[in-house]
Scaffold this active site. Structure first.
Site, PDB file in Angstrom:
ATOM      1  CB  SER A 112      -1.006  -0.040   1.420  1.00 55.76           C
ATOM      2  OG  SER A 112      -1.480   1.220   1.617  1.00 55.76           O
ATOM      3  CE1 TYR A 155      -3.549  -1.863   5.613  1.00 48.83           C
ATOM      4  CE2 TYR A 155      -3.199   0.240   4.865  1.00 48.83           C
ATOM      5  CZ  TYR A 155      -3.647  -0.880   4.784  1.00 48.83           C
ATOM      6  OH  TYR A 155      -3.880  -1.356   3.221  1.00 48.83           O
TER       7      TYR A 155
END
Length: 247
Positions: free
Chosen positions: A145, A159
């Site tokens: 990501s 995250y």
């Protein structure tokens, strides 16, 4: 003259998180490109739906938890048992929660780290063992990501840490393995319209399908394109954004 492309016909691809948006799109596009697929997911109904959609001839379902090393070994073994080899693996399974550092429970922190980081490491290890046994290279594709590149928004520190671990793992594996013909690619998307995006809480009551995001097939297409690159070349990191997103 068309660009050179590696033929994926009858190559064998392992995909984790195959029942999700990006995973499911990757499975479908890989099958359309002629590949055979081992589809792994924690949810039996999710992989059963893939078999129902595509038929059992070129897809093998495996139910398991990527947090366990044995699951990665079973995924690779399933490809070898069914088709005689494994050519590529896609570490797509991940968990993310949105919020400040103290907004997560201890269980949520452990889940993010174990699924996203350990799950990727276990799959890479199982793949490398098999690639070395075969002796003709292979592909490890990690779905990271932009959050792992410190480009994402705030309120996603844990995250982002897990995604940063994936990015660094990919770079390090590229240096370690490319001399053996094993390519490692990290594909790092920004916002994608998936149930994952809807579930992590960052959009509140809003539906991510209404936002300026990419679709799962955009990422799945990038994965297949990466695998179709001629063996003489490799892509280390591919960041992907919609035209409407800014960073």
């Amino acid at each position: 003259m068309p660009a050179p492309a590696r033929d994926l016909t009858d190559t064998v691809l392992v995909v984790t998180g195959a029942g999700g948006g990006i995973g499911g799109a990757t499975v479908g596009l890989a099958l359309e490109a002629g590949a055979r697929v081992v589809a792994g997911d924690l949810r039996e109904d999710a992989v059963d739906r893939l078999v129902e959609e595509w038929g059992p001839a070129r897809i093998v379902p495996v139910v398991g938890d990527v947090r366990e090393e044995a699951t990665a070994e079973r995924l690779v073994a399933a490809g070898v048992e069914a088709y005689g080899r494994v050519d590529s693996v896609v570490a797509n399974a991940a968990v993310g929660f949105y919020g400040g550092l103290l907004d997560y429970s201890s269980e949520q922190v452990e889940l993010m780290v174990d699924v996203t980081v350990k799950g990727t490491v276990w799959l890479a290890r199982a793949a490398v063992r098999q690639f070395r046994a075969q002796g003709d290279g292979g592909d490890i594709v990690i779905i990271g990501s932009v959050a792992g590149l410190l480009i994402g928004g705030g309120r996603e520190a844990v995250y982002a840490a897990t995604k940063g671990a994936q990015v660094n793992l990919g770079y390090a594996l590229d240096r370690e393995l490319r001399g053996e013909g094993i390519r490692t690619t990290v594909i790092a998307p920004a916002g994608v319209n998936t149930p994952f995006a809807a579930a992590d809480g960052r959009f509140g009551e809003e539906d991510p399908s209404c936002g300026p995001f990419m679709e799962p097939a955009d990422i799945g297409g990038a994965i297949v394109h990466t695998l179709q690159q001629p063996r003489r070349m490799r892509t280390e990191l591919w960041t992907m954004w919609s035209l409407a997103e800014a960073h």
